[in-house]
Design a protein around this motif. Structure first.
Motif, PDB file in Angstrom:
ATOM      1  N   GLN A 139     -10.152  -4.022   1.440  1.00 53.20           N
ATOM      2  CA  GLN A 139      -9.394  -4.863   0.505  1.00 53.20           C
ATOM      3  C   GLN A 139      -8.805  -6.086   1.201  1.00 53.20           C
ATOM      4  O   GLN A 139      -8.877  -7.202   0.676  1.00 53.20           O
ATOM      5  CB  GLN A 139      -8.290  -4.049  -0.158  1.00 53.20           C
ATOM      6  N   LEU A 185      -8.189   0.213   2.352  1.00 57.27           N
ATOM      7  CA  LEU A 185      -7.282  -0.913   2.582  1.00 57.27           C
ATOM      8  C   LEU A 185      -7.924  -1.956   3.496  1.00 57.27           C
ATOM      9  O   LEU A 185      -7.789  -3.162   3.252  1.00 57.27           O
ATOM     10  CB  LEU A 185      -5.959  -0.410   3.172  1.00 57.27           C
ATOM     11  N   SER A 212       0.817  -1.220   0.000  1.00 60.65           N
ATOM     12  CA  SER A 212       0.000   0.000   0.000  1.00 60.65           C
ATOM     13  C   SER A 212       0.848   1.266   0.000  1.00 60.65           C
ATOM     14  O   SER A 212       0.369   2.334  -0.374  1.00 60.65           O
ATOM     15  CB  SER A 212      -0.938   0.021   1.213  1.00 60.65           C
ATOM     16  N   GLN A 244      -7.856   6.211   2.626  1.00 59.70           N
ATOM     17  CA  GLN A 244      -6.978   5.124   2.194  1.00 59.70           C
ATOM     18  C   GLN A 244      -6.987   3.982   3.208  1.00 59.70           C
ATOM     19  O   GLN A 244      -6.965   2.809   2.833  1.00 59.70           O
ATOM     20  CB  GLN A 244      -5.555   5.625   1.998  1.00 59.70           C
TER      21      GLN A 244
END
Length: 104
Positions: free
Chosen positions: A67, A64, A41, A60
């Motif tokens: 994900q 993440l 990342s 972000q």
């Protein structure tokens, strides 16, 4: 008042638990693949024995988290659990400030 969430320091502690795997080795392999995603990342992170702390813009961090959670399911686990703690604020301090003095 509208604020820019990208401009406020944020940190996320995440513990990813792949469940339903037969062996510890299989569990570690999935967790290792999650940590590889965190590394990729580009965000600042620190791996601990129970959770990983990641620092960066709130959007972000949230992306993440989604994900890596989905990634566990894609690895074939029967159940995935992600425990998340979020901190945001202009005076919260960095991981290094908080624990650097305790490192060997």
């Amino acid at each position: 008042m509208k604020i820019d969430v990208n401009a406020i320091p944020s940190a996320m502690a995440i513990q990813c638990l792949p469940m339903g795997l037969a062996t510890k080795a299989e569990t570690y392999a999935v967790v290792d693949s999650v940590i590889q995603m965190i590394q990729a990342s580009g965000l600042s992170y620190e791996v601990g024995p129970f959770e990983t702390v990641i620092e960066g813009p709130l959007p972000q961090l949230l992306e993440l988290a989604g994900q890596v959670h989905a990634h566990m399911l894609e690895q074939g686990v029967s159940t995935a659990a992600s425990y998340i703690k979020l901190w945001s604020g202009t005076n919260m301090g960095t991981t290094e400030e908080k624990v650097g003095k305790y490192r060997k």
